[in-house]
Design a protein around this motif. Structure first.
Motif, mmCIF file in Angstrom:
data_model
loop_
_atom_site.group_PDB
_atom_site.id
_atom_site.type_symbol
_atom_site.label_atom_id
_atom_site.label_comp_id
_atom_site.label_asym_id
_atom_site.label_seq_id
_atom_site.Cartn_x
_atom_site.Cartn_y
_atom_site.Cartn_z
ATOM 1 N N GLN A 1 -35.843 -16.488 -0.796
ATOM 2 C CA GLN A 1 -36.964 -15.830 -1.459
ATOM 3 C C GLN A 1 -36.635 -15.604 -2.925
ATOM 4 N N PRO A 2 -37.647 -15.481 -3.775
ATOM 5 C CA PRO A 2 -37.377 -15.193 -5.187
ATOM 6 C C PRO A 2 -36.650 -13.858 -5.336
ATOM 7 N N GLY A 3 -35.767 -13.801 -6.312
ATOM 8 C CA GLY A 3 -35.031 -12.577 -6.585
ATOM 9 C C GLY A 3 -35.872 -11.568 -7.349
ATOM 10 N N ASN A 4 -35.327 -10.383 -7.493
ATOM 11 C CA ASN A 4 -36.053 -9.296 -8.155
ATOM 12 C C ASN A 4 -36.299 -9.543 -9.636
ATOM 13 N N LEU A 5 -35.558 -10.487 -10.231
ATOM 14 C CA LEU A 5 -35.759 -10.779 -11.659
ATOM 15 C C LEU A 5 -36.698 -11.957 -11.882
ATOM 16 N N ALA A 6 -37.267 -12.503 -10.809
ATOM 17 C CA ALA A 6 -38.196 -13.635 -10.936
ATOM 18 C C ALA A 6 -39.384 -13.274 -11.828
ATOM 19 N N LYS A 7 -39.806 -12.028 -11.766
ATOM 20 C CA LYS A 7 -40.925 -11.577 -12.593
ATOM 21 C C LYS A 7 -40.597 -11.751 -14.084
ATOM 22 N N LEU A 8 -39.357 -11.452 -14.467
ATOM 23 C CA LEU A 8 -38.943 -11.606 -15.862
ATOM 24 C C LEU A 8 -38.815 -13.075 -16.243
ATOM 25 N N VAL A 9 -38.318 -13.887 -15.316
ATOM 26 C CA VAL A 9 -38.193 -15.332 -15.569
ATOM 27 C C VAL A 9 -39.587 -15.934 -15.727
ATOM 28 N N ASN A 10 -40.496 -15.597 -14.810
ATOM 29 C CA ASN A 10 -41.861 -16.141 -14.852
ATOM 30 C C ASN A 10 -42.623 -15.699 -16.094
ATOM 31 N N ALA A 11 -42.310 -14.496 -16.602
ATOM 32 C CA ALA A 11 -42.972 -13.987 -17.807
ATOM 33 C C ALA A 11 -42.351 -14.565 -19.078
ATOM 34 N N GLY A 12 -41.255 -15.295 -18.945
ATOM 35 C CA GLY A 12 -40.588 -15.881 -20.107
ATOM 36 C C GLY A 12 -39.736 -14.894 -20.890
ATOM 37 N N LEU A 13 -39.517 -13.702 -20.337
ATOM 38 C CA LEU A 13 -38.700 -12.701 -21.025
ATOM 39 C C LEU A 13 -37.207 -12.950 -20.809
ATOM 40 N N VAL A 14 -36.883 -13.632 -19.721
ATOM 41 C CA VAL A 14 -35.509 -13.984 -19.391
ATOM 42 C C VAL A 14 -35.516 -15.452 -18.987
ATOM 43 N N LYS A 15 -34.517 -16.191 -19.426
ATOM 44 C CA LYS A 15 -34.409 -17.603 -19.064
ATOM 45 C C LYS A 15 -33.306 -17.780 -18.022
ATOM 46 N N PRO A 16 -33.474 -18.745 -17.114
ATOM 47 C CA PRO A 16 -32.384 -19.034 -16.177
ATOM 48 C C PRO A 16 -31.106 -19.340 -16.960
ATOM 49 N N GLY A 17 -30.022 -18.751 -16.514
ATOM 50 C CA GLY A 17 -28.740 -18.934 -17.194
ATOM 51 C C GLY A 17 -28.439 -17.856 -18.213
ATOM 52 N N ASP A 18 -29.414 -17.004 -18.522
ATOM 53 C CA ASP A 18 -29.162 -15.901 -19.458
ATOM 54 C C ASP A 18 -28.116 -14.964 -18.868
ATOM 55 N N ARG A 19 -27.278 -14.445 -19.749
ATOM 56 C CA ARG A 19 -26.192 -13.569 -19.310
ATOM 57 C C ARG A 19 -26.602 -12.105 -19.372
#
Length: 136
Positions: free
Chosen positions: A50-68
């Protein structure tokens, strides 16, 4: 059944020397020394989880996959890092992934702690809570 191996006392002592007290098992140390990633928290393949709890931030473009993400303990000055995966999970440097940022941070510090308030997104300098507030 998991295969078992026998090791001598000298090898076991070296494993203990390289282990983080109260955190690592001998298997964890061997995986790290051999360059193997740790199994994920679940038995599900990454594509099926299932999508993780930060998927909302990834989908909104506020966080990118691989961000530290970074957390610094105030008293000890110890620094912990994690990355955000494509599906919004929080992944520790040893490869273990957690659906939410709080369980990942608890694994690092050893006690319950609010990951949204205590992980800082390196790219923006904001806490996850601050970023989540932007999506509300």
């Amino acid at each position: 059944m998991t295969p078992r191996i026998e090791i001598d006392d000298e090898v076991f002592q070296r494993l203990q020397d390289q282990a983080a007290a109260f955190v690592d098992t001998p298997n964890d140390v061997l995986r790290r020394v051999l360059g193997l990633s740790a199994p994920t928290e679940t038995n599900e393949p990454v594509a099926a989880r299932q999508p993780g709890n930060l998927a909302k931030l990834v989908n909104a473009g506020l966080v990118k996959p691989g961000d530290r993400l970074t957390h610094v303990r105030k008293r000890s000055g110890t620094t912990y890092h994690a990355i955000v995966t494509t599906d919004g999970w929080t992944q520790l440097p040893d490869g273990r992934s957690f659906r939410g940022p709080s369980p990942a941070l608890k694994e690092c510090v050893g006690s319950q702690i609010d990951g949204n308030r205590n992980w800082t997104h390196d790219a923006s300098g904001k806490t996850l809570r601050q970023l989540l507030d932007l999506t509300a």
